[in-house]
Design a protein around this motif. Structure first.
Motif, mmCIF file in Angstrom:
data_model
loop_
_atom_site.group_PDB
_atom_site.id
_atom_site.type_symbol
_atom_site.label_atom_id
_atom_site.label_comp_id
_atom_site.label_asym_id
_atom_site.label_seq_id
_atom_site.Cartn_x
_atom_site.Cartn_y
_atom_site.Cartn_z
ATOM 1 N N ASN A 209 0.828 -1.207 0.000
ATOM 2 C CA ASN A 209 0.000 0.000 0.000
ATOM 3 C C ASN A 209 0.863 1.258 0.000
ATOM 4 O O ASN A 209 2.075 1.211 -0.172
ATOM 5 C CB ASN A 209 -0.938 -0.013 1.210
ATOM 6 N N ASN A 210 0.211 2.391 0.190
ATOM 7 C CA ASN A 210 0.863 3.706 0.238
ATOM 8 C C ASN A 210 1.594 4.028 -1.053
ATOM 9 O O ASN A 210 2.707 4.568 -1.045
ATOM 10 C CB ASN A 210 1.822 3.798 1.432
ATOM 11 N N VAL A 211 0.980 3.646 -2.177
ATOM 12 C CA VAL A 211 1.531 3.992 -3.484
ATOM 13 C C VAL A 211 0.429 4.668 -4.297
ATOM 14 O O VAL A 211 -0.754 4.570 -3.985
ATOM 15 C CB VAL A 211 2.058 2.742 -4.237
ATOM 16 N N SER A 212 0.851 5.360 -5.337
ATOM 17 C CA SER A 212 -0.084 5.992 -6.254
ATOM 18 C C SER A 212 -0.031 5.252 -7.583
ATOM 19 O O SER A 212 1.060 4.999 -8.111
ATOM 20 C CB SER A 212 0.276 7.465 -6.450
ATOM 21 N N ILE A 213 -1.200 4.885 -8.112
ATOM 22 C CA ILE A 213 -1.260 4.078 -9.333
ATOM 23 C C ILE A 213 -1.944 4.872 -10.442
ATOM 24 O O ILE A 213 -3.060 5.368 -10.259
ATOM 25 C CB ILE A 213 -2.027 2.764 -9.090
ATOM 26 N N GLU A 214 -1.263 5.001 -11.562
ATOM 27 C CA GLU A 214 -1.865 5.605 -12.750
ATOM 28 C C GLU A 214 -2.155 4.486 -13.744
ATOM 29 O O GLU A 214 -1.264 3.993 -14.440
ATOM 30 C CB GLU A 214 -0.919 6.638 -13.365
ATOM 31 N N GLY A 215 -3.412 4.037 -13.780
ATOM 32 C CA GLY A 215 -3.799 2.984 -14.696
ATOM 33 C C GLY A 215 -4.003 3.521 -16.106
ATOM 34 O O GLY A 215 -3.682 4.678 -16.400
ATOM 35 N N VAL A 216 -4.535 2.691 -16.960
ATOM 36 C CA VAL A 216 -4.768 3.089 -18.348
ATOM 37 C C VAL A 216 -6.189 2.711 -18.751
ATOM 38 O O VAL A 216 -6.801 1.802 -18.185
ATOM 39 C CB VAL A 216 -3.754 2.426 -19.313
ATOM 40 N N HIS A 217 -6.711 3.423 -19.738
ATOM 41 C CA HIS A 217 -8.044 3.168 -20.276
ATOM 42 C C HIS A 217 -7.907 2.852 -21.761
ATOM 43 O O HIS A 217 -7.232 3.579 -22.495
ATOM 44 C CB HIS A 217 -8.943 4.392 -20.079
ATOM 45 N N ILE A 218 -8.521 1.762 -22.177
ATOM 46 C CA ILE A 218 -8.528 1.385 -23.584
ATOM 47 C C ILE A 218 -9.965 1.464 -24.076
ATOM 48 O O ILE A 218 -10.831 0.724 -23.608
ATOM 49 C CB ILE A 218 -7.972 -0.039 -23.793
ATOM 50 N N ALA A 219 -10.218 2.374 -24.986
ATOM 51 C CA ALA A 219 -11.588 2.566 -25.467
ATOM 52 C C ALA A 219 -12.076 1.385 -26.300
ATOM 53 O O ALA A 219 -13.235 1.019 -26.256
ATOM 54 C CB ALA A 219 -11.682 3.855 -26.282
ATOM 55 N N ASP A 220 -11.185 0.790 -27.061
ATOM 56 C CA ASP A 220 -11.556 -0.344 -27.913
ATOM 57 C C ASP A 220 -10.398 -1.324 -27.892
ATOM 58 O O ASP A 220 -9.323 -1.039 -28.422
ATOM 59 C CB ASP A 220 -11.830 0.124 -29.344
ATOM 60 N N GLY A 221 -10.606 -2.463 -27.251
ATOM 61 C CA GLY A 221 -9.520 -3.417 -27.084
ATOM 62 C C GLY A 221 -9.431 -4.462 -28.166
ATOM 63 O O GLY A 221 -8.805 -5.501 -27.969
ATOM 64 N N SER A 222 -10.055 -4.253 -29.311
ATOM 65 C CA SER A 222 -10.098 -5.294 -30.336
ATOM 66 C C SER A 222 -8.737 -5.539 -30.979
ATOM 67 O O SER A 222 -8.475 -6.617 -31.510
ATOM 68 C CB SER A 222 -11.121 -4.931 -31.412
#
Length: 279
Positions: A209-222
């Protein structure tokens, strides 16, 4: 009904899906047909999540099994909305509204099985003429076809989670990581958007814990896509990551096939930080 043959992509914890318009096609007899009496019954489907049970019933308390067919057999179509296309042998089936049928696969993960029960089959109040006494009158029986093309309703969630471990070593245990970048290739056959994140874990499999996470978004995963997940904070005792891809259906939903998958490959971590060890 055993649900063990559902697509693998639907079997992980956190998956919660609603189906756009599943249908149950039901064929029942009326044992009182010789006496021109109608019968009626309710219907409930129970989903089994381990020891947790959830019941879903037709909109009305019951539907009526008529008395005007020469063979005494009556067909019904139970679904949230009357489907435009039906199997040929149920083309003339009577429509019975069953709005909650969309939710039979919902909950924390998918159910392992579904069971169907007819509720309180009986004869409603009606005029009886010539009914013999002391004679076994028979029972209601029949067969069903459950057709549930997995076209997702808005808000349905599919979760794919996995982990990569074994990164730790005696020397690595003395490293404090201040930035961890996870690069990977994501391919998703599911025609809806993905949100992807990763959590660092220690040798015991516990999330650091105690971390910052910058995830990702994929609008179209095809199509295969390169992604980079950035984790910052003081990370010690790192042994791997647990990554999670969450697909959430939008207003247009999305239809699934048994061969659809979410795949994570070419996982490549890079780190920045410092090494501290007493000599």
């Amino acid at each position: 009904m055993d649900l063990s043959d559902l697509p693998d992509v639907l079997t992980q914890d956190g998956t919660d899906i609603s189906i756009a318009n599943p249908c149950i096609y039901l064929r029942l007899n009326n044992p009182m047909q010789p006496y021109r009496l109608t019968a009626r019954t309710g219907m409930t489907i129970t989903s089994h999540h381990g020891e947790q049970l959830a019941d879903y019933s037709i909109n009305n308390p019951y539907f009526t099994i008529g008395n005007n067919h020469d063979d005494g057999i009556y067909a019904f179509c139970l679904s949230p909305t009357d489907p435009a296309n039906r199997p040929e042998d149920f083309a003339a089936a009577e429509y019975v509204p069953f709005a909650s049928l969309s939710n039979v696969l919902s909950g924390h993960g998918l159910p392992s099985s579904l069971s169907i029960s007819l509720d309180n089959p009986c004869l409603p109040d009606q005029k009886v003429d010539g009914l013999p006494l002391g004679v076994e009158l028979g029972s209601i029986h029949g067969n069903y076809l459950f057709r549930a093309p997995i076209a997702l309703k808005e808000g349905s969630t599919i979760v794919y989670a996995d982990e990569a471990t074994g990164w730790g070593s005696e020397d690595f245990d003395h490293v404090t990581i201040t930035e961890l970048n996870i690069r990977a290739t994501i391919q998703c056959d599911i025609p809806i958007a993905l949100d992807i994140k990763a959590n660092p874990i220690d040798a015991g499999g516990n999330i650091i814990n105690n971390v910052s996470i910058e995830g990702v978004h994929i609008a179209d995963g095809s199509q295969p896509q390169e992604v980079n997940i950035r984790i910052t904070g003081n990370i010690t005792g790192l042994d791997g990551i647990r990554y999670e891809a969450v697909a959430t259906a939008g207003p247009d939903g999305g239809a699934l096939r048994p061969d659809m998958n979410i795949r994570v490959s070419n996982l490549r971590p890079t780190v920045s930080g410092y090494y501290e060890k007493e000599l």
